[in-house]
Write a protein that holds these residues in place. Structure first.
Motif, PDB file in Angstrom:
ATOM      1  N   GLU A   1       0.832  -1.206   0.000  1.00  0.00           N
ATOM      2  CA  GLU A   1       0.000   0.000   0.000  1.00  0.00           C
ATOM      3  C   GLU A   1       0.865   1.253   0.000  1.00  0.00           C
ATOM      4  OE1 GLU A   1      -3.701   1.924   2.577  1.00  0.00           O
ATOM      5  OE2 GLU A   1      -2.847   0.004   3.178  1.00  0.00           O
ATOM      6  N   LYS A   2       1.917   1.267   0.825  1.00  0.00           N
ATOM      7  CA  LYS A   2       2.828   2.424   0.884  1.00  0.00           C
ATOM      8  C   LYS A   2       3.546   2.608  -0.458  1.00  0.00           C
ATOM      9  CE  LYS A   2       3.138   3.586   5.491  1.00  0.00           C
ATOM     10  NZ  LYS A   2       1.728   3.713   5.759  1.00  0.00           N
ATOM     11  N   ALA A   3       3.916   1.472  -1.072  1.00  0.00           N
ATOM     12  CA  ALA A   3       4.624   1.548  -2.355  1.00  0.00           C
ATOM     13  C   ALA A   3       3.728   2.158  -3.435  1.00  0.00           C
ATOM     14  CB  ALA A   3       5.083   0.157  -2.782  1.00  0.00           C
ATOM     15  N   THR A   4       2.464   1.749  -3.502  1.00  0.00           N
ATOM     16  CA  THR A   4       1.570   2.312  -4.536  1.00  0.00           C
ATOM     17  C   THR A   4       1.247   3.769  -4.250  1.00  0.00           C
ATOM     18  OG1 THR A   4      -0.354   1.416  -3.353  1.00  0.00           O
ATOM     19  CG2 THR A   4       0.487   0.125  -5.179  1.00  0.00           C
ATOM     20  N   GLU A   5       1.141   4.128  -2.947  1.00  0.00           N
ATOM     21  CA  GLU A   5       0.855   5.520  -2.591  1.00  0.00           C
ATOM     22  C   GLU A   5       2.043   6.440  -2.859  1.00  0.00           C
ATOM     23  OE1 GLU A   5      -0.377   5.492   1.487  1.00  0.00           O
ATOM     24  OE2 GLU A   5      -2.346   4.641   1.029  1.00  0.00           O
ATOM     25  N   SER A   6       3.238   5.898  -2.803  1.00  0.00           N
ATOM     26  CA  SER A   6       4.438   6.737  -2.961  1.00  0.00           C
ATOM     27  C   SER A   6       4.727   7.114  -4.413  1.00  0.00           C
ATOM     28  CB  SER A   6       5.658   6.032  -2.369  1.00  0.00           C
ATOM     29  OG  SER A   6       5.974   4.892  -3.149  1.00  0.00           O
ATOM     30  N   VAL A   7       4.114   6.407  -5.348  1.00  0.00           N
ATOM     31  CA  VAL A   7       4.342   6.740  -6.762  1.00  0.00           C
ATOM     32  C   VAL A   7       3.470   7.941  -7.125  1.00  0.00           C
ATOM     33  CG1 VAL A   7       4.170   5.889  -9.131  1.00  0.00           C
ATOM     34  CG2 VAL A   7       4.843   4.332  -7.314  1.00  0.00           C
ATOM     35  N   PRO A   8       4.085   9.028  -7.598  1.00  0.00           N
ATOM     36  CA  PRO A   8       3.295  10.207  -7.989  1.00  0.00           C
ATOM     37  C   PRO A   8       2.421   9.884  -9.208  1.00  0.00           C
ATOM     38  CG  PRO A   8       5.655  10.697  -7.922  1.00  0.00           C
ATOM     39  CD  PRO A   8       5.506   9.239  -7.736  1.00  0.00           C
ATOM     40  N   LYS A   9       1.145  10.280  -9.140  1.00  0.00           N
ATOM     41  CA  LYS A   9       0.189   9.962 -10.211  1.00  0.00           C
ATOM     42  C   LYS A   9       0.591  10.606 -11.541  1.00  0.00           C
ATOM     43  CE  LYS A   9      -2.683   7.827  -7.452  1.00  0.00           C
ATOM     44  NZ  LYS A   9      -1.990   6.692  -6.911  1.00  0.00           N
ATOM     45  N   GLU A  10       1.205  11.792 -11.479  1.00  0.00           N
ATOM     46  CA  GLU A  10       1.603  12.488 -12.733  1.00  0.00           C
ATOM     47  C   GLU A  10       2.750  11.783 -13.460  1.00  0.00           C
ATOM     48  OE1 GLU A  10       3.534  14.489  -9.219  1.00  0.00           O
ATOM     49  OE2 GLU A  10       1.471  14.070  -9.749  1.00  0.00           O
ATOM     50  N   GLU A  11       3.477  10.932 -12.746  1.00  0.00           N
ATOM     51  CA  GLU A  11       4.596  10.198 -13.360  1.00  0.00           C
ATOM     52  C   GLU A  11       4.136   8.941 -14.110  1.00  0.00           C
ATOM     53  OE1 GLU A  11       7.899  11.008 -13.468  1.00  0.00           O
ATOM     54  OE2 GLU A  11       7.354  12.910 -12.546  1.00  0.00           O
ATOM     55  N   ILE A  12       2.894   8.504 -13.836  1.00  0.00           N
ATOM     56  CA  ILE A  12       2.399   7.272 -14.468  1.00  0.00           C
ATOM     57  C   ILE A  12       1.816   7.633 -15.832  1.00  0.00           C
ATOM     58  CG2 ILE A  12       0.864   5.272 -14.193  1.00  0.00           C
ATOM     59  CD1 ILE A  12       0.906   5.997 -11.147  1.00  0.00           C
ATOM     60  N   LYS A  13       2.677   7.633 -16.812  1.00  0.00           N
ATOM     61  CA  LYS A  13       2.280   8.002 -18.179  1.00  0.00           C
ATOM     62  C   LYS A  13       2.829   6.973 -19.148  1.00  0.00           C
ATOM     63  CE  LYS A  13       2.466  12.919 -17.155  1.00  0.00           C
ATOM     64  NZ  LYS A  13       3.229  14.147 -17.354  1.00  0.00           N
ATOM     65  N   ASP A  14       2.313   7.040 -20.362  1.00  0.00           N
ATOM     66  CA  ASP A  14       2.800   6.129 -21.404  1.00  0.00           C
ATOM     67  C   ASP A  14       4.260   6.401 -21.759  1.00  0.00           C
ATOM     68  OD1 ASP A  14       0.428   4.755 -21.585  1.00  0.00           O
ATOM     69  OD2 ASP A  14      -0.415   6.081 -23.120  1.00  0.00           O
ATOM     70  N   GLU A  15       4.704   7.640 -21.512  1.00  0.00           N
ATOM     71  CA  GLU A  15       6.121   7.963 -21.792  1.00  0.00           C
ATOM     72  C   GLU A  15       7.065   7.265 -20.815  1.00  0.00           C
ATOM     73  OE1 GLU A  15       4.226  11.335 -20.995  1.00  0.00           O
ATOM     74  OE2 GLU A  15       3.283  10.593 -22.811  1.00  0.00           O
ATOM     75  N   ASN A  16       6.524   6.844 -19.716  1.00  0.00           N
ATOM     76  CA  ASN A  16       7.332   6.184 -18.691  1.00  0.00           C
ATOM     77  C   ASN A  16       6.801   4.752 -18.494  1.00  0.00           C
ATOM     78  OD1 ASN A  16       9.167   5.848 -16.662  1.00  0.00           O
ATOM     79  ND2 ASN A  16       8.574   7.686 -15.520  1.00  0.00           N
ATOM     80  N   PRO A  17       6.994   3.867 -19.519  1.00  0.00           N
ATOM     81  CA  PRO A  17       6.353   2.547 -19.498  1.00  0.00           C
ATOM     82  C   PRO A  17       6.835   1.633 -18.360  1.00  0.00           C
ATOM     83  CG  PRO A  17       7.912   2.657 -21.310  1.00  0.00           C
ATOM     84  CD  PRO A  17       7.846   4.036 -20.698  1.00  0.00           C
ATOM     85  N   HIS A  18       8.090   1.742 -17.957  1.00  0.00           N
ATOM     86  CA  HIS A  18       8.609   0.865 -16.896  1.00  0.00           C
ATOM     87  C   HIS A  18       7.946   1.180 -15.550  1.00  0.00           C
ATOM     88  CE1 HIS A  18      11.524  -0.825 -19.579  1.00  0.00           C
ATOM     89  NE2 HIS A  18      12.040   0.374 -19.847  1.00  0.00           N
ATOM     90  N   LEU A  19       7.856   2.466 -15.238  1.00  0.00           N
ATOM     91  CA  LEU A  19       7.225   2.870 -13.995  1.00  0.00           C
ATOM     92  C   LEU A  19       5.739   2.525 -14.009  1.00  0.00           C
ATOM     93  CD1 LEU A  19       7.513   4.240 -11.237  1.00  0.00           C
ATOM     94  CD2 LEU A  19       6.939   6.404 -12.362  1.00  0.00           C
ATOM     95  N   LYS A  20       5.104   2.745 -15.171  1.00  0.00           N
ATOM     96  CA  LYS A  20       3.687   2.449 -15.306  1.00  0.00           C
ATOM     97  C   LYS A  20       3.431   0.947 -15.098  1.00  0.00           C
ATOM     98  CE  LYS A  20      -0.290   3.010 -18.296  1.00  0.00           C
ATOM     99  NZ  LYS A  20      -0.811   3.388 -19.580  1.00  0.00           N
ATOM    100  N   SER A  21       4.245   0.105 -15.700  1.00  0.00           N
ATOM    101  CA  SER A  21       4.103  -1.353 -15.550  1.00  0.00           C
ATOM    102  C   SER A  21       4.341  -1.787 -14.110  1.00  0.00           C
ATOM    103  CB  SER A  21       5.094  -2.089 -16.454  1.00  0.00           C
ATOM    104  OG  SER A  21       4.791  -1.841 -17.799  1.00  0.00           O
ATOM    105  N   LEU A  22       5.376  -1.197 -13.504  1.00  0.00           N
ATOM    106  CA  LEU A  22       5.686  -1.528 -12.118  1.00  0.00           C
ATOM    107  C   LEU A  22       4.518  -1.137 -11.199  1.00  0.00           C
ATOM    108  CD1 LEU A  22       7.763  -2.536 -10.028  1.00  0.00           C
ATOM    109  CD2 LEU A  22       8.598  -0.191  -9.882  1.00  0.00           C
TER     110      LEU A  22
END
Length: 199
Positions: free
Chosen positions: A101-122
């Motif tokens: 839960e902490k790991a998913t909350e710590s990822v900034p929502k604006e960083e989850i984009k198609d330009e950043n596929p590795h972070l998005k997949s993770l």
């Protein structure tokens, strides 16, 4: 005229007849005494045996009741062991769920984009894992306690602090610091909360 000898014999026979009757009546009296004595002994023996039977019946019924109580208690303990036997394992898994839960909350929502596929997949993998672990928890009777806005209950919540807040009713929960969990209706871990107090 009757001769004195015949009178003697008649008197003797009369006396003998009386003696016989007296002997018979005496022996009958003795028999009655013996019979009443035997009856009395038998009656006393019967009373003793009835008392013993009553005691044995009472002990038997108590033993049956005790055995039934033990059986019911054992059955209840077995059922509780089945339900709550996984309690310590669940407590250990709660730490894993908290980290996810902490790991998913710590990822900034604006960083989850198609330009950043590795972070998005993770991120998506973490969310899927978190959803799956909650499904497993639910399947085994482990439910989340997220009591924001609910009344404070000391059996389900642990107050970290009390603070006045405008627009909130005193005694309600304003903030949840750590999610709580219940296992089959029994609080496994209380939710760590902040409670509203009077201003």
């Amino acid at each position: 005229r009757t001769s004195p000898r015949l009178l003697c014999v008649a008197t003797q026979q009369k006396n003998t007849g009386r003696n016989l009757e007296e002997d018979q009546s005496q022996s009958q009296n003795e028999q009655k005494v013996e019979t009443s004595s035997a009856e009395k002994t038998l009656t006393e023996e019967k009373a003793k045996l009835e008392e013993q039977l009553k005691e044995v019946n009472d002990k038997y019924k108590r033993a049956l009741a005790d055995a039934e109580n033990v059986r019911q208690r054992s059955q209840k303990l077995v059922e509780e062991a089945k339900l709550y036997g996984i309690q310590s394992f669940c407590k250990d898994l709660l730490e894993v769920a908290d980290i996810l839960e902490k790991a998913t909350e710590s990822v900034p929502k604006e960083e989850i984009k198609d330009e950043n596929p590795h972070l998005k997949s993770l991120y998506e993998g973490l969310v899927m894992t978190e959803v799956q672990i909650q499904k497993v928890f639910k399947k085994h009777g482990l439910l989340r306690l997220n009591p924001v806005g609910a009344k404070f209950d000391p059996y389900e919540h642990e107050a970290l602090f009390h603070a006045p807040m405008e627009g909130k009713e005193p005694g309600t929960i304003a903030l949840v610091s750590k999610i709580g969990y219940k296992l089959h209706g029994r609080t496994l871990r209380p939710a760590l909360v902040g409670v509203v107090k009077d201003a």
